[in-house]
Design a protein around this motif. Structure first.
Motif, short mmCIF file in Angstrom:
data_model
loop_
_atom_site.label_atom_id
_atom_site.label_comp_id
_atom_site.label_asym_id
_atom_site.label_seq_id
_atom_site.Cartn_x
_atom_site.Cartn_y
_atom_site.Cartn_z
N LEU A 47 -30.67 -46.73 -58.73
CA LEU A 47 -31.47 -45.52 -58.53
C LEU A 47 -32.67 -45.54 -59.45
O LEU A 47 -32.88 -46.47 -60.22
CB LEU A 47 -30.62 -44.25 -58.74
CG LEU A 47 -29.63 -44.14 -59.90
CD1 LEU A 47 -30.25 -44.34 -61.25
CD2 LEU A 47 -28.93 -42.78 -59.85
N ILE B 105 -34.18 -38.31 -62.13
CA ILE B 105 -33.24 -39.22 -61.49
C ILE B 105 -33.53 -39.21 -60.00
O ILE B 105 -33.45 -38.17 -59.34
CB ILE B 105 -31.79 -38.77 -61.77
CG1 ILE B 105 -31.50 -38.85 -63.27
CG2 ILE B 105 -30.80 -39.63 -60.98
CD1 ILE B 105 -30.16 -38.24 -63.66
N VAL C 73 -32.66 -40.45 -56.33
CA VAL C 73 -31.52 -40.94 -55.55
C VAL C 73 -32.02 -41.59 -54.27
O VAL C 73 -32.65 -40.93 -53.42
CB VAL C 73 -30.57 -39.78 -55.23
CG1 VAL C 73 -29.39 -40.25 -54.38
CG2 VAL C 73 -30.06 -39.13 -56.51
N THR D 34 -27.91 -44.98 -52.61
CA THR D 34 -27.29 -44.69 -53.90
C THR D 34 -25.98 -43.94 -53.71
O THR D 34 -25.93 -42.92 -53.03
CB THR D 34 -28.23 -43.85 -54.78
OG1 THR D 34 -29.48 -44.53 -54.93
CG2 THR D 34 -27.62 -43.60 -56.16
N THR E 233 -25.07 -41.60 -59.14
CA THR E 233 -25.85 -40.43 -59.55
C THR E 233 -25.14 -39.69 -60.68
O THR E 233 -25.77 -39.27 -61.66
CB THR E 233 -26.06 -39.49 -58.35
OG1 THR E 233 -26.69 -40.22 -57.30
CG2 THR E 233 -26.92 -38.31 -58.74
N GLU E 234 -23.84 -39.54 -60.57
CA GLU E 234 -23.08 -38.86 -61.63
C GLU E 234 -23.17 -39.62 -62.94
O GLU E 234 -23.30 -39.02 -64.02
CB GLU E 234 -21.61 -38.73 -61.19
CG GLU E 234 -21.42 -37.79 -60.01
CD GLU E 234 -20.04 -37.93 -59.36
OE1 GLU E 234 -19.22 -38.71 -59.90
OE2 GLU E 234 -19.80 -37.28 -58.33
N VAL F 204 -32.59 -34.09 -60.47
CA VAL F 204 -32.20 -35.05 -59.45
C VAL F 204 -33.02 -34.77 -58.21
O VAL F 204 -33.03 -33.65 -57.68
CB VAL F 204 -30.69 -34.94 -59.14
CG1 VAL F 204 -30.30 -35.94 -58.03
CG2 VAL F 204 -29.86 -35.19 -60.40
#
Length: 298
Positions: A135, A151, A153, A157, A162-163, A178
């Motif tokens: 990402l 961030i 995505v 992804t 992502t977490e 995000v």
């Protein structure tokens, strides 16, 4: 805390990312294209930590510890497999980034990120074997002072990736947003719009750079004006982003001729000592009106 954090590219952004990663307890490997440049980057980071100590922003013992956590590398081939994080921070060129990311993925990092500020993550992920682990991790300059981490995505992804990126932001002391993968994402798309218009205003003779910046700082509560920010980011970086956004969204992002001329002349901002302002020892010393007269069209 421990873990291995690899930064590829020791320019302004790569140095900043390495700075905060070491401060967060990671063993940092900073990769450059040859041994001399890798060592010079490590020396520069040491100077930054020492400056922070002199300014009262960092304990002297912590500065020594951070330096001990840093290892310069002359190639990704020198990095052992399976690091926790790899962040690519090379110049904003698709072909270069894709080549570096392909080589970095071969190390099998738990998290692979690009510090791109405008190139779609889907394009960078196209050649990867595991795009679900990839990402955008868009940091902001100066990395040690700016709390935002964007961030980005990509379409491939995975949710755990992502977490993991959000958790990384917390460890680095960053406040994440995000966003969905689009050219320019959220921050560059808005920030470059303002910066390009400010450059057009300089070229049109609306006001000098210092007054345009002052208007945005005092009138809109921006912490720094768009032209000084362009100097800090680098005019060449802004030009690359503008061209990326122009290709995606049309001529409303066309780079102003003044920006193109200044980059061609080597007036890149803080890193070259000359942009819309003059810079010495990393600090703005005065306004420079030459760029205005160079592109004025009135």
């Amino acid at each position: 805390m421990s873990g291995r954090f690899v930064v590829v590219g020791a320019g302004t952004m790569g140095l900043g990312i390495a700075y905060v990663a070491a401060g967060a307890g990671y063993a940092v490997e900073l990769v450059e294209v040859d041994r001399d440049r890798a060592r010079a980057a490590a020396t520069r980071l040491g100077e930054l930590w020492n400056r922070a100590v002199r300014g009262g922003r960092l304990d002297a013992g912590q500065a020594v510890t951070n330096q001990e956590r840093l290892t310069p590398r002359a190639a990704l081939a020198e990095v052992a497999p399976e690091p926790d994080v790899v962040v690519e921070a090379v110049p904003e060129r698709r072909d270069l980034k894709r080549a570096v990311l392909g080589e970095a993925e071969a190390l099998r990092p738990a998290l692979l990120g690009s510090n791109t500020s405008s190139i779609p993550i889907a394009e960078l992920a196209a050649g990867l074997a595991r795009p679900e682990n990839f990402l955008g991790l868009h940091f902001f300059n100066p990395v040690w002072a700016m709390t935002l981490l964007e961030i980005v995505v990509g379409p491939a992804t995975a949710a755990p990736t992502t977490e993991a990126a959000v958790a990384l932001a917390d460890r680095l002391g960053k406040d994440p947003v995000v966003v969905r993968d689009m050219p320019g994402f959220a921050t560059s798309r808005l920030g470059v719009t303002l910066g390009l218009e400010a450059i057009r205003m300089v070229a049109d003779g609306v006001a000098d750079p210092a007054d345009i910046d002052k208007a945005m700082v005092l009138g809109y509560r921006h912490p720094v004006g768009p032209l000084e920010l362009t100097d800090l980011v680098g005019l060449d970086v802004r030009l690359d982003i503008a061209r990326t956004l122009q290709a995606a969204y049309g001529d409303r992002f066309a780079p102003p001729p003044l920006l193109v001329e200044m980059v061609a002349d080597g007036r890149l901002g803080k890193k070259s000592g000359q942009g819309f302002y003059r810079w010495a020892d990393g600090r703005r010393v005065d306004a420079d009106t030459d760029p205005a007269s160079a592109g004025r069209t009135r």
